[in-house]
Design an enzyme around this catalytic site. Structure first.
Site, short mmCIF file in Angstrom:
data_model
loop_
_atom_site.label_atom_id
_atom_site.label_comp_id
_atom_site.label_asym_id
_atom_site.label_seq_id
_atom_site.Cartn_x
_atom_site.Cartn_y
_atom_site.Cartn_z
N ASP A 47 0.75 -1.19 0.04
CA ASP A 47 0.11 -0.06 -0.16
C ASP A 47 0.88 1.29 0.14
OD1 ASP A 47 -2.14 -1.67 0.32
OD2 ASP A 47 -2.30 -1.37 2.45
N1 URA Z 1 -1.10 -5.89 3.90
C1 URA Z 1 -1.72 -4.84 3.85
O1 URA Z 1 -2.62 -4.41 4.55
N2 URA Z 1 -1.04 -3.70 3.17
C2 URA Z 1 0.16 -3.75 2.52
O2 URA Z 1 0.65 -3.01 1.88
C3 URA Z 1 0.68 -5.21 2.44
C4 URA Z 1 -0.05 -6.34 3.34
#
Ligand code: URA
Length: 232
Positions: A104
């Site tokens: 993310d």
């Molecule tokens: N899980 C999440 O919630 N975000 C990420 O970036 C990776 C795994």
């Protein structure tokens, strides 16, 4: 590997196909010390010495970089408006680099950047069950009940529960610290798993993927070059 001279040069980031043809035309490209005549000339990437303006190139079919992804950057290989993770790899030659999986925008940590599609498949295929380990700070007290709950797989609103996950509590308090090992890469998976137990991830960092461990000396935004054997 045998490869056309113009592709060889473009792959090594010398320029676009049109630009490298121009360089060849100007006599600035040499193969084994002789001026190259044609863009179509076949090069043996292991044996032939190709130079541009007198600088010898070293051909690499695949490049691999370990990036400590900083928050605020998107895990994409192309975006018209925004800065993306591949832009952080200053020494890259290849133009076909992409991130292996997505983190993310606000997640930090280990991201492999490569142009090796087969290797990416090995790491990402759900069938391969490659471990991904995350460090997180979580608002709320993480408990042994959560450990058991996660170990049985969690309903995060998808068709199927997640696979069993290993939750290690590093510190349990109003804001807890944990490490979570998962074997899938579902959208926002870690955040949604904690939402399922009424807690909120406030900081997330990936620290391992398979046998590849984030080098702790890399600051967010820094990267290092890897050999393929470090990854699989
Ligand atoms: N899980 C999440 O919630 N975000 C990420 O970036 C990776 C795994």
């Amino acid at each position: 590997m045998r490869i056309r001279l113009d592709k060889y040069l473009a792959d090594m980031g010398v320029g676009t196909r049109t630009e490298v043809r121009r360089l060849i035309g100007k006599g600035l490209v040499c193969v084994n010390g002789e001026k190259a005549g044609k863009a179509e000339q076949k090069i043996d990437s292991e044996k032939d010495g190709v130079s541009v303006n007198g600088n010898l190139l070293v051909y690499e079919e695949f490049e691999y970089y370990m990036l400590n992804k900083p928050a605020g950057i998107i895990s994409a290989s192309e975006d018209k408006r925004e800065k993306i993770v591949v832009d952080l790899i200053g020494e890259a030659h290849r133009r076909d680099l992409f991130p292996v999986g997505r983190l993310d925008r606000d997640t930090e940590g280990l991201l492999l950047i490569t142009n090796d599609g087969a290797l990416a498949h090995q790491l990402l295929s759900p069938k391969k069950h490659v471990d991904k380990v995350y460090y997180a700070r979580v608002r709320g007290r993480v408990t042994e009940d959560d450990v058991v709950f996660f170990s049985e797989g969690v309903d995060i609103g998808d068709e199927k529960k997640t696979l069993p996950a290993k939750l290690d509590i590093l510190h349990s308090a109003e804001e807890s610290e944990i490490e979570l090992t998962i074997r899938e890469g579902r959208f926002h998976q870690v955040k949604r798993m904690f939402e399922a137990v009424g807690k909120e991830v406030v900081y997330l960092k990936r620290i391992r993927m398979g046998k590849l461990v984030l080098d702790p000396s890399l600051e967010p935004g820094e990267y290092k070059k890897l050999g393929k054997d470090a990854i699989l």
